[in-house]
Design a protein around this motif. Structure first.
Motif, PDB file in Angstrom:
ATOM      1  N   VAL A 157       4.275   1.274 -11.851  1.00  0.00           N
ATOM      2  CA  VAL A 157       3.512   1.732 -13.013  1.00  0.00           C
ATOM      3  C   VAL A 157       4.278   1.364 -14.275  1.00  0.00           C
ATOM      4  O   VAL A 157       5.458   1.718 -14.429  1.00  0.00           O
ATOM      5  CB  VAL A 157       3.274   3.254 -12.958  1.00  0.00           C
ATOM      6  N   VAL A 158       3.621   0.637 -15.175  1.00  0.00           N
ATOM      7  CA  VAL A 158       4.224   0.167 -16.408  1.00  0.00           C
ATOM      8  C   VAL A 158       3.648   0.956 -17.570  1.00  0.00           C
ATOM      9  O   VAL A 158       2.423   0.987 -17.763  1.00  0.00           O
ATOM     10  CB  VAL A 158       3.976  -1.344 -16.609  1.00  0.00           C
ATOM     11  N   ALA A 159       4.546   1.594 -18.337  1.00  0.00           N
ATOM     12  CA  ALA A 159       4.163   2.325 -19.549  1.00  0.00           C
ATOM     13  C   ALA A 159       3.115   3.401 -19.261  1.00  0.00           C
ATOM     14  O   ALA A 159       2.326   3.742 -20.149  1.00  0.00           O
ATOM     15  CB  ALA A 159       3.664   1.363 -20.626  1.00  0.00           C
ATOM     16  N   ASP A 160       3.100   3.901 -18.044  1.00  0.00           N
ATOM     17  CA  ASP A 160       2.147   4.935 -17.638  1.00  0.00           C
ATOM     18  C   ASP A 160       0.707   4.532 -17.924  1.00  0.00           C
ATOM     19  O   ASP A 160      -0.161   5.374 -18.170  1.00  0.00           O
ATOM     20  CB  ASP A 160       2.455   6.263 -18.347  1.00  0.00           C
ATOM     21  N   ARG A 161       0.439   3.221 -17.876  1.00  0.00           N
ATOM     22  CA  ARG A 161      -0.901   2.743 -18.212  1.00  0.00           C
ATOM     23  C   ARG A 161      -1.426   1.707 -17.220  1.00  0.00           C
ATOM     24  O   ARG A 161      -2.596   1.751 -16.836  1.00  0.00           O
ATOM     25  CB  ARG A 161      -0.913   2.156 -19.622  1.00  0.00           C
ATOM     26  N   VAL A 162      -0.602   0.782 -16.787  1.00  0.00           N
ATOM     27  CA  VAL A 162      -1.012  -0.287 -15.882  1.00  0.00           C
ATOM     28  C   VAL A 162      -0.208  -0.164 -14.590  1.00  0.00           C
ATOM     29  O   VAL A 162       1.008   0.062 -14.621  1.00  0.00           O
ATOM     30  CB  VAL A 162      -0.799  -1.675 -16.503  1.00  0.00           C
ATOM     31  N   ALA A 163      -0.898  -0.311 -13.457  1.00  0.00           N
ATOM     32  CA  ALA A 163      -0.246  -0.190 -12.158  1.00  0.00           C
ATOM     33  C   ALA A 163      -0.524  -1.426 -11.308  1.00  0.00           C
ATOM     34  O   ALA A 163      -1.621  -2.002 -11.362  1.00  0.00           O
ATOM     35  CB  ALA A 163      -0.735   1.058 -11.426  1.00  0.00           C
ATOM     36  N   PHE A 164       0.484  -1.819 -10.526  1.00  0.00           N
ATOM     37  CA  PHE A 164       0.361  -2.914  -9.566  1.00  0.00           C
ATOM     38  C   PHE A 164       0.776  -2.369  -8.200  1.00  0.00           C
ATOM     39  O   PHE A 164       1.812  -1.718  -8.078  1.00  0.00           O
ATOM     40  CB  PHE A 164       1.243  -4.098  -9.979  1.00  0.00           C
ATOM     41  N   ARG A 165      -0.028  -2.672  -7.180  1.00  0.00           N
ATOM     42  CA  ARG A 165       0.188  -2.054  -5.870  1.00  0.00           C
ATOM     43  C   ARG A 165       0.124  -3.089  -4.753  1.00  0.00           C
ATOM     44  O   ARG A 165      -0.558  -4.108  -4.873  1.00  0.00           O
ATOM     45  CB  ARG A 165      -0.859  -0.971  -5.633  1.00  0.00           C
ATOM     46  N   ALA A 166       0.807  -2.762  -3.658  1.00  0.00           N
ATOM     47  CA  ALA A 166       0.774  -3.599  -2.464  1.00  0.00           C
ATOM     48  C   ALA A 166       1.138  -2.738  -1.267  1.00  0.00           C
ATOM     49  O   ALA A 166       1.766  -1.682  -1.408  1.00  0.00           O
ATOM     50  CB  ALA A 166       1.726  -4.780  -2.591  1.00  0.00           C
ATOM     51  N   VAL A 216     -10.010   6.752   1.199  1.00  0.00           N
ATOM     52  CA  VAL A 216     -10.766   6.727  -0.049  1.00  0.00           C
ATOM     53  C   VAL A 216      -9.805   6.510  -1.220  1.00  0.00           C
ATOM     54  O   VAL A 216      -8.617   6.794  -1.123  1.00  0.00           O
ATOM     55  CB  VAL A 216     -11.555   8.036  -0.252  1.00  0.00           C
ATOM     56  N   GLY A 217     -10.358   6.003  -2.319  1.00  0.00           N
ATOM     57  CA  GLY A 217      -9.575   5.772  -3.525  1.00  0.00           C
ATOM     58  C   GLY A 217      -8.906   4.414  -3.507  1.00  0.00           C
ATOM     59  O   GLY A 217      -8.123   4.105  -2.616  1.00  0.00           O
ATOM     60  N   ALA A 218      -9.234   3.566  -4.492  1.00  0.00           N
ATOM     61  CA  ALA A 218      -8.668   2.221  -4.528  1.00  0.00           C
ATOM     62  C   ALA A 218      -7.162   2.240  -4.762  1.00  0.00           C
ATOM     63  O   ALA A 218      -6.455   1.328  -4.337  1.00  0.00           O
ATOM     64  CB  ALA A 218      -9.362   1.394  -5.617  1.00  0.00           C
ATOM     65  N   ARG A 219      -6.660   3.282  -5.419  1.00  0.00           N
ATOM     66  CA  ARG A 219      -5.212   3.389  -5.584  1.00  0.00           C
ATOM     67  C   ARG A 219      -4.534   3.544  -4.229  1.00  0.00           C
ATOM     68  O   ARG A 219      -3.595   2.815  -3.898  1.00  0.00           O
ATOM     69  CB  ARG A 219      -4.864   4.578  -6.479  1.00  0.00           C
ATOM     70  N   ALA A 220      -5.008   4.498  -3.446  1.00  0.00           N
ATOM     71  CA  ALA A 220      -4.420   4.740  -2.128  1.00  0.00           C
ATOM     72  C   ALA A 220      -4.566   3.524  -1.229  1.00  0.00           C
ATOM     73  O   ALA A 220      -3.629   3.135  -0.516  1.00  0.00           O
ATOM     74  CB  ALA A 220      -5.076   5.957  -1.482  1.00  0.00           C
ATOM     75  N   LEU A 221      -5.727   2.890  -1.249  1.00  0.00           N
ATOM     76  CA  LEU A 221      -5.970   1.759  -0.363  1.00  0.00           C
ATOM     77  C   LEU A 221      -5.203   0.519  -0.811  1.00  0.00           C
ATOM     78  O   LEU A 221      -4.817  -0.299   0.020  1.00  0.00           O
ATOM     79  CB  LEU A 221      -7.465   1.480  -0.296  1.00  0.00           C
ATOM     80  N   GLY A 222      -4.965   0.372  -2.110  1.00  0.00           N
ATOM     81  CA  GLY A 222      -4.120  -0.711  -2.577  1.00  0.00           C
ATOM     82  C   GLY A 222      -2.681  -0.564  -2.104  1.00  0.00           C
ATOM     83  O   GLY A 222      -1.956  -1.548  -1.955  1.00  0.00           O
ATOM     84  N   MET A 223      -2.270   0.695  -1.861  1.00  0.00           N
ATOM     85  CA  MET A 223      -0.937   0.978  -1.335  1.00  0.00           C
ATOM     86  C   MET A 223      -0.932   0.999   0.188  1.00  0.00           C
ATOM     87  O   MET A 223      -0.014   1.558   0.803  1.00  0.00           O
ATOM     88  CB  MET A 223      -0.449   2.327  -1.864  1.00  0.00           C
ATOM     89  N   GLY A 224      -1.926   0.403   0.802  1.00  0.00           N
ATOM     90  CA  GLY A 224      -1.967   0.346   2.255  1.00  0.00           C
ATOM     91  C   GLY A 224      -2.354   1.652   2.914  1.00  0.00           C
ATOM     92  O   GLY A 224      -2.203   1.794   4.133  1.00  0.00           O
ATOM     93  N   GLY A 225      -2.851   2.613   2.142  1.00  0.00           N
ATOM     94  CA  GLY A 225      -3.221   3.910   2.711  1.00  0.00           C
ATOM     95  C   GLY A 225      -2.041   4.825   2.952  1.00  0.00           C
ATOM     96  O   GLY A 225      -2.194   5.865   3.604  1.00  0.00           O
ATOM     97  N   ALA A 226      -0.855   4.479   2.447  1.00  0.00           N
ATOM     98  CA  ALA A 226       0.323   5.345   2.586  1.00  0.00           C
ATOM     99  C   ALA A 226       0.284   6.394   1.484  1.00  0.00           C
ATOM    100  O   ALA A 226       0.972   6.282   0.459  1.00  0.00           O
ATOM    101  CB  ALA A 226       1.600   4.514   2.512  1.00  0.00           C
TER     102      ALA A 226
END
Length: 372
Positions: free
Chosen positions: A305-314, A54-64
């Motif tokens: 995480v850039v400027a504690d506002r925008v995040a890019f994940r893989a 669950v959570g698009a943040r976690a899943l964007g990180m491959g579930g790690a």
């Protein structure tokens, strides 16, 4: 939402030693218990609808995410991460899998109940809707459709539900523990239903820029009790001549989930690298990395995480060794935007590897932290 690391304790070496001792004990106990339970009816995919996470943040990180979770989503991933919640948090996620065939909805809530303890509640539904039931449209005696068969066609849903209540407690500046109680409800229209019950336990250890986590999923072994409405299935026997399925109890064996991550200061923000590995004992080793009868499910993830506002994940949420095909990797990508107490995250996956033949997966989640 994207929390920084707390200060470490004065004796991290002793706490790391204790963490590794707990890890060793958990793996030994689960392995020994799995050997005895394999003599019973074991479900290899008994709660597979929860495996996607669950959570698009976690899943964007491959579930790690086992070591990373320190927010409302920790109620699902690792209850020991819940003490990272300093104020009430709510979250919601909707996902579409297999080109929209399977819909997945999640809602979570976490609330601190003391300076060291946090309570979390999770609700999940995963299902396939509007499945056509054509059994009543077939005349088994004449071996052909009935007149006006469309009038006899109905629809039903096959859905799985999960209700989780989690509790996490901070033991000291570096170590936290947690436990999750789970109730599972599964139904295939009016034909069959099942209830399942189990518990997860978690441990989390922080030292400097490193984070380590351990979750033993279904540590008590989940019992799924199926009941089948034979009267509703009589047409299956008439049409296909098959034996009717029977109810009964299935066992879902424990899974040991181990994770580690590290935070780096980079320009123009912070970079987090994470690695998780699941150790499963259900015998489902086909196309998986394995040691004996134990299947390994590694996952890799990264977040900038850039400027504690925008995040890019893989990340890579599936790393398999497919027979006659070789190594098969399933990447994932994601992004997120935070504005004050609110965060919106997006994850995209299943666009490479064998699973891409079944369509892409889109995940969108929202998170909000209330002020004290």
């Amino acid at each position: 939402m994207w929390h920084t690391l707390p200060a470490i304790s004065l004796h991290p070496e002793d706490e790391l030693k204790a963490f590794l001792q707990h890890l060793l004990v958990a793996i030994v106990l689960v392995t020994a218990g799995a050997e005895d339970l394999h003599a019973q009816r074991v479900a290899k995919y008994g709660a597979d609808f929860l495996a996607g996470g669950v959570g698009a943040r976690a899943l964007g990180m491959g579930g790690a995410y086992i070591s990373v979770a320190d927010d409302v989503y920790a109620g699902f991933w690792n209850p020991a991460g819940l003490p990272g919640v300093s104020a009430r948090e709510v979250s919601y996620m909707h996902a579409e899998r297999f080109s929209g065939v399977v819909s997945f909805d999640y809602a979570g809530f976490a609330i601190p109940i003391s300076d060291q303890s946090v309570l979390g509640v999770t609700l999940i539904r995963s299902g396939v809707n509007d499945i056509k039931n054509t059994l009543d449209a077939w005349d088994s005696e004449r071996d052909q459709p009935i007149p006006d068969p469309e009038s006899a066609i109905t629809t039903f849903s096959a859905a799985d539900y999960a209700f989780l209540v989690a509790y996490g407690k901070q033991l000291n500046e570096s170590v936290s523990v947690g436990v999750t109680s789970k109730i599972i409800r599964r139904n295939i229209g009016d034909f069959a239903t099942a209830w399942g019950y189990s518990m997860d336990v978690g441990l989390r250890y922080l030292t400097g820029a490193w984070q380590m986590g351990l979750t033993v999923q279904d540590v008590t072994t989940m019992l799924q009790s199926w009941s089948v409405d034979s009267g509703r299935l009589l047409n299956i026997q008439d049409v296909f001549g098959d034996d009717l399925p029977e109810g009964g109890t299935e066992l879902v064996l424990p899974v040991v989930r181990l994770g580690a991550s590290r935070l780096f200061d980079v320009r123009p923000g912070t970079l987090r690298l994470a690695l998780d590995t699941d150790f499963a004992f259900d015998g489902a080793t086909a196309n998986h990395l394995s040691i004996g009868g134990m299947a390994l499910h590694p996952r890799l993830g990264a977040e900038l995480v850039v400027a504690d506002r925008v995040a890019f994940r893989a990340g890579f949420n599936r790393i398999q060794n497919v027979k006659d095909e070789g190594l098969d990797l399933t990447p994932s990508l994601g992004t997120g935007f935070r504005w004050g107490p609110a965060a919106i995250d997006y994850g995209f996956g299943d666009f490479a590897g064998l699973v891409s033949d079944l369509g892409y997966s889109h995940r969108i989640s929202a998170q909000y932290r209330f002020s004290d």
